[in-house]
Write an enzyme that holds these catalytic residues in place. Sequence first.
Site, PDB file in Angstrom:
ATOM      1  N   ALA A  32       0.863  -1.189   0.000  1.00 50.40           N
ATOM      2  CA  ALA A  32       0.000   0.000   0.000  1.00 50.40           C
ATOM      3  C   ALA A  32       0.897   1.237   0.000  1.00 50.40           C
ATOM      4  CB  ALA A  32      -0.966  -0.016   1.191  1.00 50.40           C
ATOM      5  N   GLU A  35       3.936   8.107  -0.887  1.00 50.04           N
ATOM      6  CA  GLU A  35       5.145   8.936  -1.092  1.00 50.04           C
ATOM      7  C   GLU A  35       6.211   8.704  -0.025  1.00 50.04           C
ATOM      8  OE1 GLU A  35       6.321  10.799  -3.515  1.00 50.04           O
ATOM      9  OE2 GLU A  35       4.558  10.314  -4.713  1.00 50.04           O
ATOM     10  N   GLY A  36       5.773   8.370   1.192  1.00 47.83           N
ATOM     11  CA  GLY A  36       6.745   8.103   2.261  1.00 47.83           C
ATOM     12  C   GLY A  36       7.632   6.921   1.885  1.00 47.83           C
ATOM     13  N   HIS A  37       7.001   5.814   1.465  1.00 50.14           N
ATOM     14  CA  HIS A  37       7.784   4.648   1.033  1.00 50.14           C
ATOM     15  C   HIS A  37       8.676   5.013  -0.153  1.00 50.14           C
ATOM     16  CE1 HIS A  37       4.098   2.430   2.654  1.00 50.14           C
ATOM     17  NE2 HIS A  37       5.089   1.922   3.369  1.00 50.14           N
ATOM     18  N   GLY A 149      11.391   4.426   7.753  1.00 46.23           N
ATOM     19  CA  GLY A 149      10.886   5.790   7.955  1.00 46.23           C
ATOM     20  C   GLY A 149      10.850   6.165   9.426  1.00 46.23           C
ATOM     21  N   ASP A 152       7.720   5.715  12.161  1.00 44.61           N
ATOM     22  CA  ASP A 152       7.765   4.647  13.170  1.00 44.61           C
ATOM     23  C   ASP A 152       9.102   4.765  13.904  1.00 44.61           C
ATOM     24  OD1 ASP A 152       5.271   3.044  12.441  1.00 44.61           O
ATOM     25  OD2 ASP A 152       6.271   3.268  10.523  1.00 44.61           O
ATOM     26  N   SER A 188      -0.043   4.032   5.245  1.00 44.78           N
ATOM     27  CA  SER A 188      -0.931   3.208   4.413  1.00 44.78           C
ATOM     28  C   SER A 188      -2.344   3.223   4.981  1.00 44.78           C
ATOM     29  CB  SER A 188      -0.409   1.771   4.370  1.00 44.78           C
ATOM     30  OG  SER A 188       0.923   1.783   3.934  1.00 44.78           O
ATOM     31  N   ARG A 189      -2.447   3.435   6.281  1.00 43.25           N
ATOM     32  CA  ARG A 189      -3.771   3.434   6.919  1.00 43.25           C
ATOM     33  C   ARG A 189      -4.589   4.672   6.558  1.00 43.25           C
ATOM     34  NH1 ARG A 189      -0.848   0.725  11.045  1.00 43.25           N
ATOM     35  NH2 ARG A 189      -1.884  -1.217  11.645  1.00 43.25           N
TER      36      ARG A 189
END
Length: 282
Positions: A32, A35-37, A149, A152, A188-189
């Site tokens: 999912a 942009e962060g990933h 990231g 977390d 993703s949430r």
Amino acid sequence: MILFHLKKELQMHLSLLLKDAISIALVPTMGALHEGHLSLVKKAIDENRQVVVSIFVNPTQFDKEDDLDKYPSTLEKDLILLSGISENLIVFAPLVSEIYPDIVNAKAYNFNGLENVMEGRYRKNHFNGVATVVQELFNIVMPNKAYFGEKDFQQLAIIKSLVKSANLSVEIIGCPIVRETNGLAMSSRNTRLSKEHRDKAGFIYSTLKTAKLTFGTKSASYTIDWVKEVFLKHPLFNLEYFEIRDEVTFEPIEMKDKNKKYRAFIAFYIQEVRLIDNMALN
Ligand code: PAF
């Protein structure tokens, strides 16, 4: 882009690269992708010859079955996003039986108490599950570097601790939080939020920024009480925890010390969707 579902086939492919001493990076994800990933993948591409992105929704890190069931799964879309970044990526998307051939269980780890606070306190066994899957992915891919990231932030500290205690030869790279235009940390949430709630969730970032300003002149406990009160008055968001800790030792703050770095950590619900965020305070 090459997609592997089987660890044996991935390992065979990687062993050829290892012979040529090509540096390998791993970006572990649960899919999912947002942009962060993608920022992790781009950084990994800049710093390494070969990047492996794993996409695996790890069942052992979910404490609630419902949360696992509702976790978005969008492999086809993820592959399109990744191929838009580079054609040279390797994607590893294993089935559960590849990662957990015998029993779907987390190993028990000891992270000197870090596993019992905040996320560890509210999500039982969560960090055992994270450490189990990350260690297994490291065993399979044998990366020189791995990218995670800072959203977390506690997970990042847990993984650094895992690498140290298990003496693994992988360098852990933490990457800054990427935010939506209203400041909501990408997750993703977020796709589970209604448009209205997603728009209104900018409230979290502005609360964190005001908490940071407050902490500049007031004590930690004053700042914590202020945040709790703001949430109590809010009709939409339910606070699970707001804590201020030393960002290196994760000790709660007794008395401010200007030589230490502090960070605010927050977990909250928007209806049944649980989100987390954090911010450096000094
Ligand atoms: O941060 C995540 O997406 C997951 O916790 C990770 C590191 C991929 C392990 O499943």
